[in-house]
Enzyme design. Structure first.
Site, mmCIF file in Angstrom:
data_model
loop_
_atom_site.group_PDB
_atom_site.id
_atom_site.type_symbol
_atom_site.label_atom_id
_atom_site.label_comp_id
_atom_site.label_asym_id
_atom_site.label_seq_id
_atom_site.Cartn_x
_atom_site.Cartn_y
_atom_site.Cartn_z
ATOM 1 C CE LYS A 50 32.189 -19.285 57.554
ATOM 2 N NZ LYS A 50 32.471 -20.658 58.053
ATOM 3 C CD1 TRP A 91 35.929 -9.682 65.031
ATOM 4 C CD2 TRP A 91 36.902 -8.438 66.613
ATOM 5 N NE1 TRP A 91 35.902 -8.374 64.620
ATOM 6 C CE2 TRP A 91 36.484 -7.591 65.578
ATOM 7 C CE3 TRP A 91 37.533 -7.869 67.725
ATOM 8 C CZ2 TRP A 91 36.679 -6.206 65.609
ATOM 9 C CZ3 TRP A 91 37.720 -6.495 67.756
ATOM 10 C CH2 TRP A 91 37.301 -5.682 66.707
ATOM 11 C CE1 TYR A 130 36.307 -17.201 56.855
ATOM 12 C CE2 TYR A 130 35.580 -15.049 57.616
ATOM 13 C CZ TYR A 130 35.749 -16.401 57.838
ATOM 14 O OH TYR A 130 35.356 -16.955 59.042
ATOM 15 C CE1 TYR A 183 42.336 -21.316 52.358
ATOM 16 C CE2 TYR A 183 41.480 -19.120 52.817
ATOM 17 C CZ TYR A 183 42.482 -19.941 52.356
ATOM 18 O OH TYR A 183 43.643 -19.393 51.882
ATOM 19 C CB THR A 184 39.570 -19.541 59.406
ATOM 20 O OG1 THR A 184 40.767 -20.276 59.637
ATOM 21 C CG2 THR A 184 38.367 -20.392 59.761
ATOM 22 N N GLY A 190 40.757 -27.510 65.107
ATOM 23 C CA GLY A 190 40.785 -26.045 65.093
ATOM 24 C C GLY A 190 40.412 -25.467 66.448
ATOM 25 C CD GLN A 191 40.960 -19.777 67.286
ATOM 26 O OE1 GLN A 191 41.160 -19.304 68.401
ATOM 27 N NE2 GLN A 191 40.625 -19.028 66.257
HETATM 28 N N1 LIG Z 1 38.687 -17.397 63.596
HETATM 29 C C1 LIG Z 1 37.864 -16.367 63.640
HETATM 30 O O1 LIG Z 1 38.228 -15.242 64.035
HETATM 31 C C2 LIG Z 1 36.424 -16.542 63.226
HETATM 32 C C3 LIG Z 1 35.578 -15.436 63.259
HETATM 33 C C4 LIG Z 1 34.233 -15.592 62.882
HETATM 34 C C5 LIG Z 1 33.778 -16.839 62.470
HETATM 35 N N2 LIG Z 1 34.640 -17.888 62.427
HETATM 36 C C6 LIG Z 1 34.119 -19.204 61.979
HETATM 37 O O2 LIG Z 1 34.140 -20.070 63.098
HETATM 38 C C7 LIG Z 1 34.394 -21.414 62.660
HETATM 39 C C8 LIG Z 1 35.535 -22.000 63.462
HETATM 40 O O3 LIG Z 1 36.698 -21.206 63.233
HETATM 41 P P1 LIG Z 1 38.104 -21.594 63.881
HETATM 42 O O4 LIG Z 1 38.852 -20.333 64.096
HETATM 43 O O5 LIG Z 1 37.898 -22.560 65.005
HETATM 44 O O6 LIG Z 1 38.766 -22.357 62.646
HETATM 45 P P2 LIG Z 1 40.237 -23.013 62.551
HETATM 46 O O7 LIG Z 1 40.919 -22.907 63.864
HETATM 47 O O8 LIG Z 1 40.874 -22.448 61.320
HETATM 48 O O9 LIG Z 1 39.890 -24.558 62.323
HETATM 49 C C9 LIG Z 1 39.373 -25.061 61.123
HETATM 50 C C10 LIG Z 1 39.701 -26.534 61.070
HETATM 51 O O10 LIG Z 1 39.143 -27.076 59.856
HETATM 52 C C11 LIG Z 1 40.094 -27.963 59.319
HETATM 53 N N3 LIG Z 1 39.887 -28.226 57.899
HETATM 54 C C12 LIG Z 1 40.476 -27.575 56.826
HETATM 55 N N4 LIG Z 1 40.078 -28.158 55.674
HETATM 56 C C13 LIG Z 1 39.245 -29.180 56.002
HETATM 57 C C14 LIG Z 1 38.533 -30.166 55.261
HETATM 58 N N5 LIG Z 1 38.600 -30.208 53.910
HETATM 59 N N6 LIG Z 1 37.792 -31.087 55.924
HETATM 60 C C15 LIG Z 1 37.732 -31.060 57.269
HETATM 61 N N7 LIG Z 1 38.377 -30.163 58.046
HETATM 62 C C16 LIG Z 1 39.125 -29.229 57.410
HETATM 63 C C17 LIG Z 1 41.408 -27.245 59.579
HETATM 64 O O11 LIG Z 1 42.509 -28.119 59.383
HETATM 65 P P3 LIG Z 1 43.940 -27.482 58.890
HETATM 66 O O12 LIG Z 1 44.306 -26.474 59.922
HETATM 67 O O13 LIG Z 1 44.813 -28.689 58.872
HETATM 68 O O14 LIG Z 1 43.667 -26.864 57.548
HETATM 69 C C18 LIG Z 1 41.207 -26.824 61.031
HETATM 70 O O15 LIG Z 1 41.547 -27.862 61.925
HETATM 71 C C19 LIG Z 1 34.626 -21.308 61.146
HETATM 72 O O16 LIG Z 1 33.431 -21.602 60.478
HETATM 73 C C20 LIG Z 1 34.971 -19.849 60.920
HETATM 74 O O17 LIG Z 1 34.632 -19.420 59.622
HETATM 75 C C21 LIG Z 1 35.935 -17.769 62.806
#
Ligand SMILES: NC(=O)c1ccc[n+]([C@@H]2O[C@H](COP(=O)([O-])OP(=O)(O)OC[C@H]3O[C@@H](n4cnc5c(N)ncnc54)[C@H](OP(=O)(O)O)[C@@H]3O)[C@@H](O)[C@H]2O)c1
Length: 296
Positions: free
Chosen positions: A138, A159, A134, A69-70, A10-11
């Site tokens: 969380k 964000w 969501y 789950y994002t 992921g990111q």
């Molecule tokens: N994105 C935002 O704007 C944002 C904002 C605030 C907080 N956050 C938090 O920051 C954190 C990182 O976010 P991110 O944007 O980097 O997330 P992301 O890009 O959606 O990456 C999440 C990763 O987790 C993997 N994953 C899904 N199901 C899984 C499982 N059962 N076991 C292991 N891995 C699994 C996904 O794989 P697949 O893609 O193959 O499903 C993906 O590679 C998260 O906790 C999120 O809630 C994000």
């Protein structure tokens, strides 16, 4: 020390791969699938026995949970999977780390807030008031970690964008280069965060063992405040997309399955005071990320 990263595709997970390259510690990168050219062990964090077995085999002392789950909109209809990944899986990780007296670093979100009409930056001890599935799941994940008795650091961020995967910056770079006009909401205010900056902060804390005596929840976003509309205006300007007419609009003009927070700015005093880490201003970080994106 052995540090295991979940959700490494992921990111944030990808940024952890970058920042940890020069570490004195051993990093193990895991996700549910392998991606070509990336070293990734398979680990599904919904399976507690799988977590226990990799922790034991590799002698893992720290887990950084970047998996979640994002998809905020889809979570409204995918309540079960959102609950499993955002609430139950962090509990699994917490139990597995508690059993070896390890540390869990977990990432949460500004979307645990928003139900009340705040207009001052949210503090760590403020009551969670999520507006959708969501944010709710969380928040449950945070509570499950706290109840487990494990040593933890929880970073609530906001964000998030990066060079990796799909995100708002990439979407708006594309839309402002292809559409004559777009509308973007100006009545949701927060702070964008470059995932690289958050990854660097986590890395700095681990590398310098600054977590010792500092367990708890911390807020981390970039510095500053903006709306999605102003964010888009700057993305278009940096990208040189001058021909798109970007108009501000209200959230109610976009039918959405979920109500998003109108104000979710995070107060970062605690993370700065505890760890002595400078936080980049959001426009400086946006320019850095976009410069990388425009080179590729
Ligand atoms: N994105 C935002 O704007 C944002 C904002 C605030 C907080 N956050 C938090 O920051 C954190 C990182 O976010 P991110 O944007 O980097 O997330 P992301 O890009 O959606 O990456 C999440 C990763 O987790 C993997 N994953 C899904 N199901 C899984 C499982 N059962 N076991 C292991 N891995 C699994 C996904 O794989 P697949 O893609 O193959 O499903 C993906 O590679 C998260 O906790 C999120 O809630 C994000």
């Amino acid at each position: 020390m052995v540090i295991l990263i979940t959700g490494a595709n992921g990111q944030l997970g990808n940024e952890m791969r970058i920042v940890s390259k020069a570490s004195k510690d051993k990093y193990i990168f895991t996700d549910v699938v392998e991606v070509d050219g990336q070293e990734t062990a398979i680990l599904d964090i919904t399976k507690i026995e799988a977590i226990r077995s990799i922790v034991k085999e590799q002698n893992v002392q720290v887990i950084v949970n970047c998996a979640a789950y994002t998809n905020v909109d889809k979570a409204e209809n995918d309540q079960k999977i959102s609950e499993l990944l955002n609430a139950k899986a962090p509990e699994n990780l917490a139990k597995a780390m508690k059993e070896v007296n390890g540390l869990l670093i977990h990432i949460s979100t500004d979307y645990v807030f928003g139900g009340d009409p705040y207009n001052t930056p949210c503090k760590e001890n403020q009551k969670g008031t999520p507006t959708g599935v969501y944010g709710l799941t969380k928040l449950k994940g945070e509570e499950n970690i706290q109840k487990s008795g494990v040593d933890y650091l929880i970073f609530r961020t906001a964000w998030l964008y990066s060079e990796f995967g799909n995100n708002f910056v990439k979407t708006m770079m594309h839309l402002t280069s292809t559409k004559p006009q777009i509308k973007v909401v100006f009545d949701q205010v927060g702070t964008p965060t470059y995932a690289y900056d958050l990854a660097s902060t986590i890395f700095n804390i681990l590398e310098n063992r600054k977590y010792e005596g500092n367990i708890g929840i911390y807020h981390y976003s970039n510095e500053g405040v903006t709306s999605w509309y102003d964010f888009t205006k700057l993305i278009a300007e940096i990208a040189g997309n001058t021909s798109c007419d970007i108009q501000p609009c209200h959230s109610k003009e976009f039918p959405s399955p979920v109500k998003r927070p109108a104000y979710s700015v995070l107060d970062k005093s605690k993370v700065k005071n505890t760890f002595g880490i400078p936080i980049p201003y959001w426009t400086d970080s946006l320019k850095k990320c976009m410069s990388n994106l425009m080179k590729s």
